[in-house]
Write a protein that holds these residues in place. Sequence first.
Motif, PDB file in Angstrom:
ATOM      1  N   SER A  48     -39.606 -38.857 -16.196  1.00  0.00           N
ATOM      2  CA  SER A  48     -40.388 -37.966 -15.337  1.00  0.00           C
ATOM      3  C   SER A  48     -41.732 -38.565 -14.945  1.00  0.00           C
ATOM      4  CB  SER A  48     -40.629 -36.628 -16.049  1.00  0.00           C
ATOM      5  OG  SER A  48     -41.625 -36.758 -17.065  1.00  0.00           O
ATOM      6  N   GLY A  49     -42.262 -39.467 -15.786  1.00  0.00           N
ATOM      7  CA  GLY A  49     -43.589 -40.033 -15.521  1.00  0.00           C
ATOM      8  C   GLY A  49     -44.727 -39.085 -15.832  1.00  0.00           C
ATOM      9  N   LEU A  50     -44.475 -38.052 -16.641  1.00  0.00           N
ATOM     10  CA  LEU A  50     -45.514 -37.070 -16.962  1.00  0.00           C
ATOM     11  C   LEU A  50     -46.713 -37.748 -17.623  1.00  0.00           C
ATOM     12  CD1 LEU A  50     -46.568 -34.148 -17.311  1.00  0.00           C
ATOM     13  CD2 LEU A  50     -45.252 -34.050 -19.455  1.00  0.00           C
ATOM     14  N   ARG A  51     -47.888 -37.481 -17.067  1.00  0.00           N
ATOM     15  CA  ARG A  51     -49.140 -37.984 -17.619  1.00  0.00           C
ATOM     16  C   ARG A  51     -49.958 -36.814 -18.121  1.00  0.00           C
ATOM     17  NH1 ARG A  51     -51.118 -42.738 -13.524  1.00  0.00           N
ATOM     18  NH2 ARG A  51     -52.791 -42.799 -15.063  1.00  0.00           N
ATOM     19  N   GLY A  52     -50.779 -37.072 -19.133  1.00  0.00           N
ATOM     20  CA  GLY A  52     -51.586 -36.022 -19.729  1.00  0.00           C
ATOM     21  C   GLY A  52     -52.507 -35.361 -18.724  1.00  0.00           C
ATOM     22  N   ARG A  53     -52.673 -34.058 -18.851  1.00  0.00           N
ATOM     23  CA  ARG A  53     -53.510 -33.294 -17.932  1.00  0.00           C
ATOM     24  C   ARG A  53     -54.858 -32.927 -18.546  1.00  0.00           C
ATOM     25  NH1 ARG A  53     -49.641 -34.899 -15.036  1.00  0.00           N
ATOM     26  NH2 ARG A  53     -48.596 -33.523 -13.527  1.00  0.00           N
ATOM     27  N   GLY A  54     -55.203 -33.569 -19.673  1.00  0.00           N
ATOM     28  CA  GLY A  54     -56.477 -33.257 -20.307  1.00  0.00           C
ATOM     29  C   GLY A  54     -57.650 -34.053 -19.776  1.00  0.00           C
ATOM     30  N   GLY A  55     -57.370 -35.095 -18.981  1.00  0.00           N
ATOM     31  CA  GLY A  55     -58.466 -35.882 -18.422  1.00  0.00           C
ATOM     32  C   GLY A  55     -58.159 -37.358 -18.337  1.00  0.00           C
ATOM     33  N   ALA A  56     -57.550 -37.922 -19.390  1.00  0.00           N
ATOM     34  CA  ALA A  56     -57.325 -39.364 -19.416  1.00  0.00           C
ATOM     35  C   ALA A  56     -56.074 -39.788 -18.651  1.00  0.00           C
ATOM     36  CB  ALA A  56     -57.230 -39.847 -20.864  1.00  0.00           C
TER      37      ALA A  56
ATOM     38  N   GLY B 286     -35.354 -31.165 -15.346  1.00  0.00           N
ATOM     39  CA  GLY B 286     -35.104 -32.587 -15.226  1.00  0.00           C
ATOM     40  C   GLY B 286     -36.222 -33.393 -14.587  1.00  0.00           C
ATOM     41  N   SER B 287     -36.103 -34.700 -14.745  1.00  0.00           N
ATOM     42  CA  SER B 287     -37.134 -35.618 -14.265  1.00  0.00           C
ATOM     43  C   SER B 287     -37.139 -35.729 -12.745  1.00  0.00           C
ATOM     44  CB  SER B 287     -36.939 -37.002 -14.891  1.00  0.00           C
ATOM     45  OG  SER B 287     -35.657 -37.513 -14.596  1.00  0.00           O
ATOM     46  N   GLU B 288     -35.961 -35.688 -12.114  1.00  0.00           N
ATOM     47  CA  GLU B 288     -35.919 -35.803 -10.652  1.00  0.00           C
ATOM     48  C   GLU B 288     -36.595 -34.608  -9.998  1.00  0.00           C
ATOM     49  OE1 GLU B 288     -32.042 -36.566  -9.156  1.00  0.00           O
ATOM     50  OE2 GLU B 288     -31.769 -38.415 -10.305  1.00  0.00           O
ATOM     51  N   TRP B 289     -36.335 -33.431 -10.535  1.00  0.00           N
ATOM     52  CA  TRP B 289     -37.010 -32.236 -10.012  1.00  0.00           C
ATOM     53  C   TRP B 289     -38.516 -32.392 -10.148  1.00  0.00           C
ATOM     54  CZ3 TRP B 289     -40.145 -29.047 -13.004  1.00  0.00           C
ATOM     55  CH2 TRP B 289     -40.653 -27.921 -12.335  1.00  0.00           C
ATOM     56  N   PHE B 290     -38.982 -32.856 -11.318  1.00  0.00           N
ATOM     57  CA  PHE B 290     -40.414 -33.007 -11.528  1.00  0.00           C
ATOM     58  C   PHE B 290     -41.005 -33.994 -10.534  1.00  0.00           C
ATOM     59  CE2 PHE B 290     -44.073 -34.938 -13.795  1.00  0.00           C
ATOM     60  CZ  PHE B 290     -44.836 -33.794 -13.977  1.00  0.00           C
ATOM     61  N   ARG B 291     -40.326 -35.100 -10.297  1.00  0.00           N
ATOM     62  CA  ARG B 291     -40.828 -36.150  -9.409  1.00  0.00           C
ATOM     63  C   ARG B 291     -40.715 -35.792  -7.932  1.00  0.00           C
ATOM     64  NH1 ARG B 291     -42.367 -41.056 -10.753  1.00  0.00           N
ATOM     65  NH2 ARG B 291     -42.192 -41.805 -12.904  1.00  0.00           N
TER      66      ARG B 291
ATOM     67  N   GLY C  29     -45.706 -34.613  -5.996  1.00  0.00           N
ATOM     68  CA  GLY C  29     -46.666 -35.613  -6.426  1.00  0.00           C
ATOM     69  C   GLY C  29     -46.399 -36.985  -5.839  1.00  0.00           C
ATOM     70  N   THR C  30     -46.935 -38.013  -6.509  1.00  0.00           N
ATOM     71  CA  THR C  30     -46.790 -39.393  -6.050  1.00  0.00           C
ATOM     72  C   THR C  30     -45.981 -40.176  -7.074  1.00  0.00           C
ATOM     73  OG1 THR C  30     -48.759 -40.290  -7.164  1.00  0.00           O
ATOM     74  CG2 THR C  30     -49.098 -39.195  -5.032  1.00  0.00           C
ATOM     75  N   ALA C  31     -45.651 -41.414  -6.745  1.00  0.00           N
ATOM     76  CA  ALA C  31     -44.856 -42.234  -7.656  1.00  0.00           C
ATOM     77  C   ALA C  31     -45.595 -42.483  -8.968  1.00  0.00           C
ATOM     78  CB  ALA C  31     -44.497 -43.561  -6.990  1.00  0.00           C
ATOM     79  N   GLU C  32     -46.900 -42.736  -8.890  1.00  0.00           N
ATOM     80  CA  GLU C  32     -47.670 -43.025 -10.095  1.00  0.00           C
ATOM     81  C   GLU C  32     -48.241 -41.774 -10.750  1.00  0.00           C
ATOM     82  OE1 GLU C  32     -51.529 -45.770 -11.380  1.00  0.00           O
ATOM     83  OE2 GLU C  32     -50.383 -46.301  -9.592  1.00  0.00           O
ATOM     84  N   SER C  33     -48.408 -40.718  -9.964  1.00  0.00           N
ATOM     85  CA  SER C  33     -48.942 -39.450 -10.477  1.00  0.00           C
ATOM     86  C   SER C  33     -48.012 -38.320 -10.050  1.00  0.00           C
ATOM     87  CB  SER C  33     -50.361 -39.204  -9.947  1.00  0.00           C
ATOM     88  OG  SER C  33     -51.243 -40.236 -10.312  1.00  0.00           O
TER      89      SER C  33
ATOM     90  N   GLU D 165     -54.197 -42.974  -9.097  1.00  0.00           N
ATOM     91  CA  GLU D 165     -54.338 -44.282  -8.463  1.00  0.00           C
ATOM     92  C   GLU D 165     -55.319 -44.244  -7.293  1.00  0.00           C
ATOM     93  OE1 GLU D 165     -50.464 -42.382  -6.863  1.00  0.00           O
ATOM     94  OE2 GLU D 165     -51.728 -42.338  -8.661  1.00  0.00           O
ATOM     95  N   ASP D 166     -55.317 -43.160  -6.521  1.00  0.00           N
ATOM     96  CA  ASP D 166     -56.214 -43.062  -5.365  1.00  0.00           C
ATOM     97  C   ASP D 166     -57.659 -42.851  -5.803  1.00  0.00           C
ATOM     98  OD1 ASP D 166     -54.350 -43.031  -2.899  1.00  0.00           O
ATOM     99  OD2 ASP D 166     -53.413 -41.608  -4.256  1.00  0.00           O
ATOM    100  N   CYS D 167     -57.864 -42.010  -6.817  1.00  0.00           N
ATOM    101  CA  CYS D 167     -59.222 -41.803  -7.315  1.00  0.00           C
ATOM    102  C   CYS D 167     -59.775 -43.085  -7.914  1.00  0.00           C
ATOM    103  CB  CYS D 167     -59.220 -40.685  -8.356  1.00  0.00           C
ATOM    104  SG  CYS D 167     -58.942 -39.037  -7.666  1.00  0.00           S
ATOM    105  N   ARG D 168     -58.935 -43.814  -8.647  1.00  0.00           N
ATOM    106  CA  ARG D 168     -59.373 -45.077  -9.241  1.00  0.00           C
ATOM    107  C   ARG D 168     -59.775 -46.072  -8.158  1.00  0.00           C
ATOM    108  NH1 ARG D 168     -55.256 -45.575 -12.245  1.00  0.00           N
ATOM    109  NH2 ARG D 168     -54.009 -46.894 -10.870  1.00  0.00           N
ATOM    110  N   ALA D 169     -58.981 -46.158  -7.097  1.00  0.00           N
ATOM    111  CA  ALA D 169     -59.280 -47.085  -6.006  1.00  0.00           C
ATOM    112  C   ALA D 169     -60.564 -46.705  -5.281  1.00  0.00           C
ATOM    113  CB  ALA D 169     -58.113 -47.127  -5.020  1.00  0.00           C
TER     114      ALA D 169
END
Length: 432
Positions: A57-65, A217-222, A225-229, A295-299
């Motif tokens: 799914s690529g789930l990333r933490g939503r607490g900040g990091a 499922g992971s496909e539904w989740f993806r 959003g974006t590929a990296e987020s 990725e966009d905020c980092r850039a």
Amino acid sequence: MTVAAGVPRPDPPSGSVRLLAGSVESGSPAGWTDHLARYGPMPVGGPAELIDVVDRSGLRGRGGAGFPMSRKLRTVAGGRGRPVVVANGCDGDPATAKDAALLELAPHLVIDGVLLACRAVGADRATICVGEGSAHSWYVYAALQARRHEDVRIRAVLVPHRYVASEESALVNFLNKGDARPTVTPPRPAVRGVGGRPTLVDNVETLAHLALISRFGSEWFRAAGTAESPGTTLVTVGGAVRRPGVYEVELGTPVGAVLAEAGGESEPLQAVQMGGLGGGWMPIAQAHGLPLAHEDCRAAGTVLGTAALVALPERACGIAETARTLRYLALESAGQCGPCMFGLPAIADDVDDLVRGGDASGDTLDRLRNRLGTIQGRGACAHPDGATRFAAAALRVFADDIADHAAGRPCPWAHAAPWLPVPAPTRQDARK
């Protein structure tokens, strides 16, 4: 993952509202019966299968990091000893209210995520942490009371409502010793945390996403959003907008579209404060089209952080707002290292000098820039880094305001009510 035999799978939420589906329309919390009708029972599956679907799914933490959740799960599951799960619902940053909204409107989705995380890592107990004095703690207690039948013991704990108290090592330290301050020495909680056990500390929003991913499922989740987020996120929108509040949007949604979701600007804007108080400032012209994705905020030189946006109107003074916020961050220090104890008050004093117009010679600005470079990366926790990032962004974005103050022009907003949701210092704070 699969559902139990003979139990129909509910239709997945569609569109960008997933975590808050149903509750947004009704405006009321989802009780246990409502939750079962909306999502059905938890899916059947073993730890390896659950971690695999989270990984895909690529789930990333939503607490900040924004740390990949599957990596956390594998680290804790592979540790020595029976793991523990800690759900962080403290809303420690004053700029965000998303944890409160989620725990009030969908507490059972969070509890599902806690139970699934326990299954994934092999934990036999868990704790849901909320801030002291939080009105939504009642919804957590009521939801846990309705789930007394669960095999895993889950308790709710009230944590001191301080800025650094919700950092993961601070939560572990509080649960172990009653001291809600970050610890400065390894190992990290994933290796040795609560009671010396491997401990998974995740934000309640991350765990709620886990509850949905395991069902749909992971496909539904993806699909959002974006590929990296991938996926959706809860965004707290405040400042000069017509409908401040918490909104669920797809990651990758431009800042301007999120402000429009909150009713649009209530008056002309000059800048947006992004990522919580440890984030930064961005001019409105630049922020308007910026996608809210890691990725966009980092850039763009900023951070997504806690996905909080505060719209600053043209008539406000960005340097005065920054000075108030830095003073708050200095007072919220854990007081465990030099960069926090001495560095943060010093940069707060420098920015106060800029507000008062005490930089005609440029000495204050030079001293401030030097201090920012000296403090960065040297703190015992990430608190000094966030504060210096916030200050450095202000120097870039509000250079004209700094020049006006240096020229001796009075600042009508230096003592006005803040636009950023920064608590006023208490008498006890002022004596520190």
